[in-house]
Design an enzyme around this catalytic site. Sequence first.
Site, PDB file in Angstrom:
ATOM      1  NE  ARG A  40      -3.656   2.151   2.704  1.00  0.00           N
ATOM      2  CZ  ARG A  40      -3.315   3.234   3.428  1.00  0.00           C
ATOM      3  NH1 ARG A  40      -2.132   3.292   4.038  1.00  0.00           N
ATOM      4  NH2 ARG A  40      -4.159   4.248   3.547  1.00  0.00           N
ATOM      5  CB  SER A 111     -12.503  -0.897   2.486  1.00  0.00           C
ATOM      6  OG  SER A 111     -11.145  -1.116   2.313  1.00  0.00           O
ATOM      7  CE  LYS A 140      -8.989   5.135   4.464  1.00  0.00           C
ATOM      8  NZ  LYS A 140      -8.564   4.952   3.073  1.00  0.00           N
TER       9      LYS A 140
HETATM   10  C1  LIG Z   1      -5.705   1.556   5.615  1.00  0.00           C
HETATM   11  C2  LIG Z   1      -6.637   1.805   6.743  1.00  0.00           C
HETATM   12  N1  LIG Z   1      -8.003   1.689   6.591  1.00  0.00           N
HETATM   13  C3  LIG Z   1      -8.702   1.957   7.699  1.00  0.00           C
HETATM   14  S1  LIG Z   1      -7.638   2.372   8.992  1.00  0.00           S
HETATM   15  C4  LIG Z   1      -6.238   2.164   8.023  1.00  0.00           C
HETATM   16  C5  LIG Z   1      -4.850   2.364   8.540  1.00  0.00           C
HETATM   17  C6  LIG Z   1      -4.495   1.320   9.554  1.00  0.00           C
HETATM   18  O1  LIG Z   1      -3.192   1.586  10.029  1.00  0.00           O
HETATM   19  P1  LIG Z   1      -2.783   1.334  11.563  1.00  0.00           P
HETATM   20  O2  LIG Z   1      -2.744  -0.158  11.763  1.00  0.00           O
HETATM   21  O3  LIG Z   1      -1.406   1.962  11.673  1.00  0.00           O
HETATM   22  O4  LIG Z   1      -3.809   2.018  12.409  1.00  0.00           O
HETATM   23  C1  LIG Z   2      -8.596   0.111   3.874  1.00  0.00           C
HETATM   24  C2  LIG Z   2      -8.305  -1.190   4.022  1.00  0.00           C
HETATM   25  C3  LIG Z   2      -9.153  -2.062   4.763  1.00  0.00           C
HETATM   26  N1  LIG Z   2      -8.829  -3.344   4.912  1.00  0.00           N
HETATM   27  C4  LIG Z   2      -7.693  -3.862   4.354  1.00  0.00           C
HETATM   28  C5  LIG Z   2      -7.379  -5.304   4.552  1.00  0.00           C
HETATM   29  N2  LIG Z   2      -6.858  -3.087   3.641  1.00  0.00           N
HETATM   30  C6  LIG Z   2      -7.095  -1.779   3.428  1.00  0.00           C
HETATM   31  N3  LIG Z   2      -6.290  -1.090   2.745  1.00  0.00           N
END
Ligand SMILES: Cc1ncsc1CCOP(=O)(O)O
Ligand SMILES: C=C1C=NC(C)=NC1=N
Length: 209
Positions: A40, A111, A140
């Site tokens: 990502r 998602s 994010k």
């Molecule tokens: C990609 C994404 N989608 C919802 S929260 C998130 C980020 C999660 O990152 P972390 O595990 O550091 O909270």
């Molecule tokens: C936003 C997200 C939610 N869930 C997962 C597995 N990946 C992501 N990038």
Amino acid sequence: MKREQLEVYFIMGSQNVKSNEPLAVLEKALQAGVTIFQFREKGADARTGQAYEDFARACQKLCQKYTIPFIVNDDIELALKLDADGLHIGQDDLSVKEARKRIGEKILGVSVHTMSELEVAIQFDTDYVGIGPIYGTKSKDDAKPATGTRFLNQVATNYPSLPIVGIGGITPENTHEVIRAGGDGVAVISAICESEDIQATVQLFKINK
Ligand SMILES: Cc1ncsc1CCOP(=O)(O)O
Ligand SMILES: C=C1C=NC(C)=NC1=N
Ligand SMILES: [Mg+2]
């Protein structure tokens, strides 16, 4: 894809690994036993062009060395070009219908934040859904407000055969809440990327289920 493969879902891009070398962090996480990996690479200082593709290929190669599924976030062109094991899309990416048509039998993760988004994902045979942010996250910048495990539990209850991974602010200390609510696993960025001892952290996610 078996739902057990969602147990410790590591997600990383170079933006999540400030000081260290991203590939070294990924290799440590793979050695520690993460069960699936998502590439990502996003944000202001994300790699682009050939450097982006080369970095993705290097991550894919490491996943192959540990026979761990290599999933690409958002970028279906990259997923197809690299013959990745799967693609993860959000609601603002291409449609689930379009994604499933173009990736065929590869793993497709979506998602979802609402029951209607969930129903579309199921209609097009999504392999798993990502639900979150469960807790507050700093990984994010356009994350929706943290929802806790309520929606995740609702989905797990109504769709017991649908693999679910929780995401957002998940740590070894709170992972048991996500599993108890019905998650098959947890998706993690910073708790692993910022860990002083990646081996120990990954093991804790497995022990604290
Ligand atoms: C990609 C994404 N989608 C919802 S929260 C998130 C980020 C999660 O990152 P972390 O595990 O550091 O909270
Ligand atoms: C936003 C997200 C939610 N869930 C997962 C597995 N990946 C992501 N990038
Ligand atoms: Mg997206």
